[in-house]
Design an enzyme around this catalytic site. Sequence first.
Site, mmCIF file in Angstrom:
data_model
loop_
_atom_site.group_PDB
_atom_site.id
_atom_site.type_symbol
_atom_site.label_atom_id
_atom_site.label_comp_id
_atom_site.label_asym_id
_atom_site.label_seq_id
_atom_site.Cartn_x
_atom_site.Cartn_y
_atom_site.Cartn_z
ATOM 1 N N ASP A 83 -3.112 1.902 6.962
ATOM 2 C CA ASP A 83 -2.302 1.467 5.831
ATOM 3 C C ASP A 83 -1.939 -0.010 5.941
ATOM 4 O O ASP A 83 -1.912 -0.732 4.946
ATOM 5 C CB ASP A 83 -1.040 2.320 5.729
ATOM 6 N N ASP A 120 0.857 -1.177 0.000
ATOM 7 C CA ASP A 120 0.000 0.000 0.000
ATOM 8 C C ASP A 120 0.896 1.230 0.000
ATOM 9 O O ASP A 120 1.627 1.482 0.965
ATOM 10 C CB ASP A 120 -0.909 0.006 1.226
ATOM 11 N N GLU A 176 -2.204 -1.704 -5.863
ATOM 12 C CA GLU A 176 -3.451 -1.078 -6.285
ATOM 13 C C GLU A 176 -3.277 -0.402 -7.636
ATOM 14 O O GLU A 176 -2.184 0.046 -7.988
ATOM 15 C CB GLU A 176 -3.903 -0.041 -5.257
#
Length: 479
Positions: free
Chosen positions: A409, A235, A327
Amino acid sequence: MCPACDRRRHASGRPGRGGVKTIQAYRFALDLTPAQARMVLAHAGAARVAHNWALARVRAVMDQRAAERTYGIPDAQLTPAVSWSLPALRKAWNAAKAEVAPWWAECSKEAFNTGLDALARGLQNWSDSRSGKRAGRPVGFPRFKSRHRSTPSVRFTTGTIRIEPDRMHVVLPRLGRLKLHESARKLARRVTNGTARIMSATVRQDGGRWHVAFTVEIERADRSPDRPDSVVGVDVGITHLAVLSTGELVPNPRHLAAAQHRLRGLSRALSRKTGPDRRTGRRASKRWQRASARLARTHARVANQRRDGLHKLTTRLTREHGTVVVENLNVSGMLKHRRLARHIADAGFAELRRQLAYKTAWNGGRLFVADRWYPSSKTCSGCGTVKSKLALSEREYRCATCGLTLDRDVNAARNLAALAAAEQPTAGSGSVAGRGANHKTRTRGQEATKRQPGTATAGKTGTVPPQGRTTDRALARAH
């Protein structure tokens, strides 16, 4: 700089003696003498002259045909169109170079081919963008290259291109023997062993310094990560450059912010000098040129530091873990945030994903890309409950259903790691299946979403690995 600081990855799929053949770039800094620098700059100027001449020729014919159409002239009687393919442009240039550039014999033919090839690719991209063959953002019509604003560059594809036995010099056509700032032993060893073939060499000025980049076809040996069964979710963010599902927090060095004080001082010093003025034709003073060079070197140093840190991080992740999950961020949209745009650009999110994409293939791993609308931060990694809203200021995730409390996170990274259990066949080809997350959450309350594969009850981790661990043992329980 690292010899492979800017690698290009295009796997051809052809098996070689050591594995798979790929196209990779090796970039080295040059230590040129003043005479050599003038010669390289002359070659880059020759490429610019050929590009501008061919572009003016194409634009003149296109404007003429457009004007004739306004007069009602049928298409069959219009001025014949000009082909903008590279062979056609090269043929036209050879016929007119004696008149356009009487000094053409002083430069290598590759210099003129560099400018013509850039124009041919630019026109083709513009045409494909208009017709819909090219996806992505619209491509504009090529523009003329300025002597003062364009980046000097020249590419050699034929002739003598080699690395000297001392590995501190390279030989290029017409430029001769050029000294490297660092040893080219890594590339020389591959060429000597027969596992690499130099295809082209590009000399380019970047940050006030000349570099040479070799495009090489390499036979890469089959490799496997140190832990093939390990799955790690990554992340990315601003406070920390990357938060791993293992609980590791990778600090964000913020190279641009660290150099901001010096950049402001250099920019103010530059603004006080007499710069160029295109309206009046005024040329820049020598002091302005020196101040501009200092500012450019500082920006180049920041870019080099950022690139070096990203390479070290992505190399470590791909060599240690068999599966990496990231992502699909809308970086271009995030850059529109006026308060965070500078920090987002300084972190280099897009470059981080680009490097992970080809390094996972090089090291025998896999890369999973989560859907852009997947709520990794809003989803509880313990029970799978999805919050309808989660403010950016909430740095700690608290689940009202199971009572899980941890850093937001780390929670997002664990959710990304759990996506590997969906066994997506290809990396980055589309939305990741499973998890049942909707693209839009409800405006009120919480939404308990379907967990695929496997489900979890309150107080259990389900398909998400335990805190501080990221292995397939946790994923295996879901099956």
